[in-house]
Design a protein around this motif. Structure first.
Motif, PDB file in Angstrom:
ATOM      1  N   LYS A  96       0.837  -1.210   0.000  1.00  0.00           N
ATOM      2  CA  LYS A  96       0.000   0.000   0.000  1.00  0.00           C
ATOM      3  C   LYS A  96       0.871   1.259   0.000  1.00  0.00           C
ATOM      4  O   LYS A  96       0.569   2.246  -0.676  1.00  0.00           O
ATOM      5  CB  LYS A  96      -0.922  -0.043   1.224  1.00  0.00           C
ATOM      6  CG  LYS A  96      -1.916   1.119   1.289  1.00  0.00           C
ATOM      7  CD  LYS A  96      -2.865   1.145   0.090  1.00  0.00           C
ATOM      8  CE  LYS A  96      -3.781  -0.061   0.043  1.00  0.00           C
ATOM      9  NZ  LYS A  96      -4.768  -0.113   1.100  1.00  0.00           N
ATOM     10  N   LEU A  97       1.964   1.234   0.750  1.00  0.00           N
ATOM     11  CA  LEU A  97       2.884   2.367   0.773  1.00  0.00           C
ATOM     12  C   LEU A  97       3.489   2.606  -0.611  1.00  0.00           C
ATOM     13  O   LEU A  97       3.638   3.750  -1.049  1.00  0.00           O
ATOM     14  CB  LEU A  97       3.993   2.111   1.798  1.00  0.00           C
ATOM     15  CG  LEU A  97       5.153   3.119   1.826  1.00  0.00           C
ATOM     16  CD1 LEU A  97       4.654   4.533   2.096  1.00  0.00           C
ATOM     17  CD2 LEU A  97       6.181   2.718   2.870  1.00  0.00           C
ATOM     18  N   SER A  98       3.825   1.533  -1.298  1.00  0.00           N
ATOM     19  CA  SER A  98       4.374   1.676  -2.653  1.00  0.00           C
ATOM     20  C   SER A  98       3.361   2.318  -3.584  1.00  0.00           C
ATOM     21  O   SER A  98       3.704   3.175  -4.415  1.00  0.00           O
ATOM     22  CB  SER A  98       4.796   0.304  -3.193  1.00  0.00           C
ATOM     23  OG  SER A  98       5.783  -0.280  -2.374  1.00  0.00           O
ATOM     24  N   ALA A 122      16.825   3.729  -0.538  1.00  0.00           N
ATOM     25  CA  ALA A 122      17.324   2.657   0.321  1.00  0.00           C
ATOM     26  C   ALA A 122      16.176   1.785   0.825  1.00  0.00           C
ATOM     27  O   ALA A 122      16.279   0.552   0.882  1.00  0.00           O
ATOM     28  CB  ALA A 122      18.103   3.255   1.490  1.00  0.00           C
ATOM     29  N   TYR A 123      15.075   2.433   1.151  1.00  0.00           N
ATOM     30  CA  TYR A 123      13.912   1.692   1.661  1.00  0.00           C
ATOM     31  C   TYR A 123      13.313   0.787   0.583  1.00  0.00           C
ATOM     32  O   TYR A 123      13.042  -0.391   0.815  1.00  0.00           O
ATOM     33  CB  TYR A 123      12.859   2.684   2.160  1.00  0.00           C
ATOM     34  CG  TYR A 123      11.633   2.018   2.762  1.00  0.00           C
ATOM     35  CD1 TYR A 123      11.577   1.717   4.112  1.00  0.00           C
ATOM     36  CD2 TYR A 123      10.538   1.681   1.967  1.00  0.00           C
ATOM     37  CE1 TYR A 123      10.466   1.099   4.667  1.00  0.00           C
ATOM     38  CE2 TYR A 123       9.423   1.067   2.496  1.00  0.00           C
ATOM     39  CZ  TYR A 123       9.394   0.774   3.855  1.00  0.00           C
ATOM     40  OH  TYR A 123       8.287   0.154   4.380  1.00  0.00           O
ATOM     41  N   THR A 124      13.090   1.332  -0.611  1.00  0.00           N
ATOM     42  CA  THR A 124      12.454   0.533  -1.666  1.00  0.00           C
ATOM     43  C   THR A 124      13.348  -0.618  -2.127  1.00  0.00           C
ATOM     44  O   THR A 124      12.861  -1.720  -2.416  1.00  0.00           O
ATOM     45  CB  THR A 124      12.106   1.423  -2.874  1.00  0.00           C
ATOM     46  OG1 THR A 124      13.253   2.190  -3.255  1.00  0.00           O
ATOM     47  CG2 THR A 124      10.972   2.369  -2.547  1.00  0.00           C
ATOM     48  N   ILE A 125      14.668  -0.378  -2.189  1.00  0.00           N
ATOM     49  CA  ILE A 125      15.581  -1.459  -2.569  1.00  0.00           C
ATOM     50  C   ILE A 125      15.538  -2.574  -1.530  1.00  0.00           C
ATOM     51  O   ILE A 125      15.464  -3.764  -1.864  1.00  0.00           O
ATOM     52  CB  ILE A 125      17.011  -0.913  -2.752  1.00  0.00           C
ATOM     53  CG1 ILE A 125      17.075  -0.005  -3.989  1.00  0.00           C
ATOM     54  CG2 ILE A 125      18.018  -2.049  -2.882  1.00  0.00           C
ATOM     55  CD1 ILE A 125      18.381   0.740  -4.140  1.00  0.00           C
ATOM     56  N   SER A 126      15.533  -2.200  -0.249  1.00  0.00           N
ATOM     57  CA  SER A 126      15.443  -3.194   0.811  1.00  0.00           C
ATOM     58  C   SER A 126      14.105  -3.930   0.757  1.00  0.00           C
ATOM     59  O   SER A 126      14.031  -5.132   1.046  1.00  0.00           O
ATOM     60  CB  SER A 126      15.620  -2.530   2.170  1.00  0.00           C
ATOM     61  OG  SER A 126      16.881  -1.923   2.279  1.00  0.00           O
ATOM     62  N   ALA A 127      13.047  -3.196   0.394  1.00  0.00           N
ATOM     63  CA  ALA A 127      11.731  -3.825   0.310  1.00  0.00           C
ATOM     64  C   ALA A 127      11.705  -4.905  -0.765  1.00  0.00           C
ATOM     65  O   ALA A 127      11.141  -5.993  -0.565  1.00  0.00           O
ATOM     66  CB  ALA A 127      10.681  -2.756   0.025  1.00  0.00           C
ATOM     67  N   ALA A 142       6.824   2.226  -7.567  1.00  0.00           N
ATOM     68  CA  ALA A 142       7.280   3.301  -6.688  1.00  0.00           C
ATOM     69  C   ALA A 142       8.728   3.681  -7.012  1.00  0.00           C
ATOM     70  O   ALA A 142       9.082   4.869  -7.059  1.00  0.00           O
ATOM     71  CB  ALA A 142       7.158   2.870  -5.224  1.00  0.00           C
ATOM     72  N   LEU A 143       9.565   2.674  -7.240  1.00  0.00           N
ATOM     73  CA  LEU A 143      10.969   2.931  -7.567  1.00  0.00           C
ATOM     74  C   LEU A 143      11.088   3.721  -8.870  1.00  0.00           C
ATOM     75  O   LEU A 143      11.901   4.648  -8.979  1.00  0.00           O
ATOM     76  CB  LEU A 143      11.715   1.605  -7.674  1.00  0.00           C
ATOM     77  CG  LEU A 143      13.217   1.686  -8.002  1.00  0.00           C
ATOM     78  CD1 LEU A 143      13.960   2.455  -6.918  1.00  0.00           C
ATOM     79  CD2 LEU A 143      13.793   0.293  -8.155  1.00  0.00           C
TER      80      LEU A 143
END
Length: 1112
Positions: A96-98, A122-127, A142-143
């Protein structure tokens, strides 16, 4: 690395209020939800997760209208806070955040700032690394939104994304099981490759990695688990990625296999989805002078597969309107998925800055507009060959595709058209990035040849032009057709066929109509045929049953529109060039500024919810057409000058950067048109020009309006740069009549913007200062010239080649101003101008002369002017001696190097300027022989004849015999010029032959000039040369005397009297020389000149002048 960075959370306070005070209703919902979100603290409880879910849903469903009052920094702050609240082990919340990241960044057109981008990446890559695979599609979306226009700020994450085991490499691989994830990964890569002007490009190793990934994607067939639309979107993203690498990244295709593979796949993709065509291409196209074998089997008249076939016309009774509306709604929802696409190239070849889900006019997947057929022009009919084309059915008020299957087929065709258009745009970028001689080897693969009898016709670009039902093909055909050399009425047929569709109910059709009209008015402008078409009565040929409420307003529409203080004065002051108003200008103005009168069809591409105006693509295309008209048909456009001023003010005052950018471009074109009218060589009669008083009024309105705000809008550097370009297009005569505070405003803003950290803005500012320094009212202002010089010298040190090139051009202009001031009777400017600043300018110009050719060409121009400007008081000072020597050596080396023609031409021109300064020790200094040797080498051996001409002109500049140095030096110059005359037709380049006559003219002038200065010691050398080549020299001098009426670029004499007088002066000088006893050279040379005059006057029937000379 990315995971470690997420562990350290950023401190994020409450969302800041948007700058300024927007209306209460704008952005209130966002700010309330943002405040609630920022008040939350990380909590793993079920209730907390539920609350976060609800807040995300509310933020996504919030209605963000145009001018919503939400500041970009507020959006970035909210997204960072949201990421801090969502742990990576909560897959549903991460998904949902994406969606929220993707939605907000696209809907509000936000480009995340560098600090927040670092955290969010950093957050999206980790996700992606930690979350379940079913979330990858949303996270990649999102990315893609995060990296859009931010590629240069993602450097430290590129190993994670594009390394050998990078996330995007794995997810875009052919082995990826989920086709949507694969498409989204390619989309992310394409957005990473999108370069922003003034920002660093993607590093070369990563460019190559992305290029190979895109190429592999284009070469791979559609997998069985991938639907047609997803496959089309995958191809589109790969094509846009390659185009970004070629355009913004300046990638060079140097390897034959690499280029051949790309051209092969582009040719195949150009025909993607065309009914009846299924071409097979080799993996690599190899260059060959002969047509390549086309392995395509003969086409059988049978139906192709359903996904690409042309469906039969559905003649059954139409279903209910309700069902049709449901279908349209579904199509709108899918097409407006909101993904950030790489900005497509418009029909005019320029980048459309309007991003998001808005489709560019030339990239619309709309069906074709009718070609000008053999029927009567101007009638509202479609030629029979297009009677079954899809567009008419899709855009009619009662769609024949009322069932789901038909609607899906229509949608597939639309996406296939976008793929073909993307392939054409990418092909254009490809051919622009390679040399012509390389391209020629692939010519036969794309341009039709003559097939052997009985063999199938090869598939080529012409095949596409004839068969593709896409409007871009017709616009490109018009743009590349030489209508100036074709018979009249061809354009009229196209024009009359397209005119009915500018009021069509379907917005896409209207946009395409404007695209085509823009191509017509920009092709070989101005054309008399188009001039007449523009002045047709506005109601001519505009009836159409499928039209919406008419969008062509009556002639007095603007009186009913919101009016400014100057419209009435404009109506009185504007010159009455044309008795007919221009209906196309009136149409475009109404599209841009007037509210839409009714709802358009469901295909309103790019319209913003709640907007009172026409959809963005239509308004932007109308602004482009106005800019084309201002550039090519200013005599028609000038009648609307003040009305267009209001249009520009409205555009610059809007929130959308793309509208502002197009408004600034229109202002620049209008300003340039006004300048062209007042040029000394203008053919426009004074009473047909826009009065200076009206131009002053126009620019006063611009400077009192939103233009200064656009110049100071640091959030949009592209807009700032375009506004600088517009400000530099002010008419000098108008600038001098502006109020002093407006003049100071212009100068202050430009000098201030020169400190900008954005290279695009800095380049535009440097150029604008170079324009202003030539203004008559400013060029004698020592303080302004000095401030401008310091600003330019600072820009010459910039890391950007583009900035340095603009600064060097401006430095050349500034030194031109020094020369103009030197030639005025008042010596105060020379006395007040700082000698220390002159030294700095010389040093900077010397360094710039070692730079790339783009910088070097103007640096040497500046050096020549500076050395010409130096006063005896400067030259006498010891600190100038060394710098003068160094500057002259820089010019000498530039004359001799194998550089671009413009560089060497400017160096020869600069050397001529040096010779004009009589205070320099020309003839006695050690550098004298080096300078003459360089020029004589060029005049005899340079491949480019224009450079030879300029070197011969430089050799004829010195005004005294002692400036030519010793007898040996003089003899060397004389012999070199005779040799150059002898070799004036020796060239292997056919293009150089047209300069032969100009070269001989200039060499003859130089030889006669040398004769008029010769000393007694020089005569023996001259005699020896004439004994060997006298007949050749005489014949060319006679040609010089007889012709010589064509003006060339050297400023040589043109009147017969001037040319005759040159020879007479030389004869008089030789006769006055005190020759040594027993020396026969003087008599021989006099006889040579007398023979020339005798033959010349015999042929012209005049003996009087010759008798006078002989008697003396």
């Amino acid at each position: 690395m990315a995971a470690a960075q997420v562990a350290g959370s950023l401190t994020s306070g409450p969302a800041k209020e948007a700058q300024g005070e927007p209306p209460l209703e704008q952005g209130r919902g966002f700010r309330c939800l943002s405040a609630r979100l920022c008040a939350l603290r990380r909590d793993d409880s079920s209730s907390s997760r539920t609350e976060i879910h609800l807040l995300f849903d509310q933020l996504i469903s919030e209605n963000y209208n145009e001018g919503s009052g939400v500041a970009p920094e507020d959006v970035s702050t909210l997204l960072v806070q949201a990421c801090q609240l969502v742990p990576l082990n909560q897959n549903h919340l991460v998904s949902k955040l994406s969606q929220l990241i993707h939605h907000l960044l696209n809907t509000l057109q936000v480009i995340v700032d560098e600090q927040n981008l670092d955290f969010l990446l950093a957050y999206t890559i980790s996700a992606i690394q930690q979350c379940s695979s079913w979330t990858h599609m949303q996270i990649l979306q999102a990315l893609a939104a995060l990296v859009y226009c931010n590629g240069s700020k993602c450097q430290k994450y590129l190993p994670d994304l594009l390394g050998k085991s990078g996330l995007l490499m794995k997810l875009s691989d052919l082995a990826q099981s989920d086709p949507e994830v694969r498409r989204a990964a390619v989309h992310c890569m394409a957005n990473l490759c999108l370069s922003v002007p003034g920002q660093p490009y993607l590093e070369e190793p990563y460019q190559n990695i992305c290029f190979q990934a895109f190429l592999t994607t284009l070469q791979s067939p559609k997998s069985s688990d991938m639907d047609d639309i997803t496959f089309c979107m995958l191809l589109q993203n790969a094509l846009k990625g390659i185009q970004s690498l070629l355009n913004g990244g300046k990638m060079k295709l140097t390897q034959t296999d690499e280029l051949g593979a790309l051209l092969a796949v582009l040719k195949k993709t150009m025909f993607h989805g065309l009914p009846g065509l299924n071409i097979e291409m080799p993996t690599v196209l190899y260059p060959t002078p002969l047509p390549q074998y086309d392995g395509r089997p003969p086409i059988k008249p049978q139906q192709t597969e359903s996904s690409t076939s042309r469906p039969a016309v559905n003649k059954r009774k139409k279903s209910k309107v309700k069902a049709k509306k449901i279908q349209q709604g579904e199509e709108e929802e899918e097409e407006s998925s909101g993904e950030r696409e790489v900005a497509p190239v418009t029909g005019s070849g320029r980048l459309n800055p309007h991003k998001g889900d808005t489709q560019c006019p030339s990239s619309l997947g709309v069906p074709s507009l009718p070609l000008a057929g053999s029927g009567a022009a101007g009638k509202d009919q479609v030629s029979s060959s297009f009677s079954s084309s899809s567009w008419k059915r899709v855009s009619s008020s009662e769609s024949d595709y009322s069932d789901a299957e038909g609607g899906m087929q229509s949608k597939v065709r639309s996406y296939q058209a976008k793929v073909r258009q993307g392939a054409l745009a990418c092909f254009l970028s490809t051919i622009k990035s390679i040399e012509k001689k390389v391209l020629y080897g692939y010519w036969s693969a794309f341009v039709p040849d003559t097939p052997e009898l009985g063999s199938p016709q090869s598939v080529s670009l012409m095949t596409l032009t004839l068969k593709d039902p896409s409007s871009k093909c017709l616009a490109n055909l018009v743009s590349n057709s030489p209508y100036n050399r074709l018979k009249l009425s061809l354009l009229t047929k196209v024009w009359n066929q397209i005119k009915p569709y500018i009021r069509h109910k379907d917005v896409n059709v209207r946009v395409s109509s404007l695209t085509l009209l823009g191509a017509i008015v920009s092709t070989h402008a101005p054309l008399p045929e188009v001039q007449l078409l523009l002045q047709q009565p506005c109601s001519s040929g505009l009836s159409n049953s499928n039209s919406a409420t008419p969008h062509i307003s009556p002639p007095d529409w603007w009186k009913k529109a919101p009016s400014g203080p100057f419209l009435e004065e404009a109506a009185v002051s504007s010159p009455k060039v044309s008795s007919e108003p221009c209906w196309l200008i009136r149409l475009c103005i109404s599209i841009v500024v007037l509210p839409k009168e009714d709802a358009c069809s469901g295909s309103d591409a790019g319209s913003t919810g709640g907007s009172a105006y026409e959809p963005f693509p239509l308004r932007l295309e109308a602004l482009q057409v106005l800019a084309h008209l201002a550039r090519g048909y200013f005599s028609v456009t000038q009648v609307y000058l003040m009305e267009l001023g209001e249009v520009i003010c409205k555009c610059l005052g809007e929130a959308d950067p793309s509208v502002q950018l197009h408004g600034a471009k229109l202002l620049e074109e209008l300003g340039t048109g006004l300048i062209q009218q007042y040029k000394p060589d203008s053919s426009i009669a004074p009473d047909q020009r826009v009065p200076v008083s009206l131009v002053v009024m126009f620019w006063t309105v611009m400077l009192n309006g939103p233009l200064p705000r656009a110049l100071q809008n640091s959030e949009h550097p592209t807009l700032q740069a375009s506004a600088c370009d517009a400000l530099s297009s002010i008419l000098p005569e108008a600038f001098s009549n502006l109020l002093s505070d407006r003049q100071i405003l212009c100068i202050t803003m430009l000098l201030g913007l020169n400190d900008s950290k954005n290279r695009l803005v800095k380049a535009a500012t440097s150029r604008a200062l170079g324009v202003y320094v030539l203004f008559p009212c400013l060029r004698q202002d020592v303080i302004f010239v000095a401030d401008t010089a310091n600003a330019i010298l600072m820009s010459l040190q910039d890391k950007s080649l583009n900035v340095r090139a603009k600064a060097a051009w401006s430095l050349g202009n500034l030194t031109d101003t020094l020369i103009v001031n030197m030639e005025t009777p008042d010596p105060s400017f020379q006395e007040e101008f700082s000698g220390l600043l002159l030294l700095k300018m010389l040093r900077s110009a010397i360094e710039a002369s070692k730079d790339k050719d783009k910088v070097k060409s103007n640096a040497v121009r500046a050096l020549g002017n500076l050395l010409h400007f130096l006063q005896p008081s400067h030259i006498e000072k010891p600190r100038f001696a060394e710098i003068i020597e160094e500057a002259i050596q820089a010019l000498i080396s530039t004359v001799l190097i194998e550089a671009a023609m413009k560089v060497r031409w400017n160096a020869c021109y600069a050397m001529g300027n040096v010779f004009k300064n009589s205070a320099l020790p020309l003839g006695t200094a050690l550098w004298t022989s080096q300078a003459y040797n360089a020029l004589t080498s060029v005049v005899t051996s340079c491949k480019n004849f224009k450079v030879r001409i300029r070197s011969a002109a430089a050799l004829s500049v010195p005004g005294k015999r002692e400036h030519y140095g010793s007898v040996d030096q003089y003899a060397q110059i004389w012999n070199a010029l005779v040799t150059a005359l002898q070799k004036s037709e020796d060239t292997t380049d056919f293009l150089e032959f047209k300069y032969c006559a100009s070269l001989r003219t200039q060499i003859c002038q130089a030889l006669i000039h040398l004769l008029s200065l010769a000393s007694a010691s020089d005569l023996s050398c001259i005699k020896e040369t004439l004994e060997l080549n006298g007949d050749m020299v005489q014949s060319y001098i006679l040609q010089f005397l007889k012709s010589g009426t064509e003006r060339d670029d050297t400023g040589a004499p043109h009147s017969p009297q001037e040319r005759d007088q040159m020879v007479k002066t030389a004869l008089e000088h030789i006769s006055s020389v005190q020759a040594l006893a027993g020396d026969t050279a003087k008599r021989a040379i006099m006889g040579f000149l007398e023979d020339i005059l005798t033959v010349h006057f015999d042929s012209s029937g005049s003996q009087v002048a010759l008798l006078g000379l002989t008697n003396r």
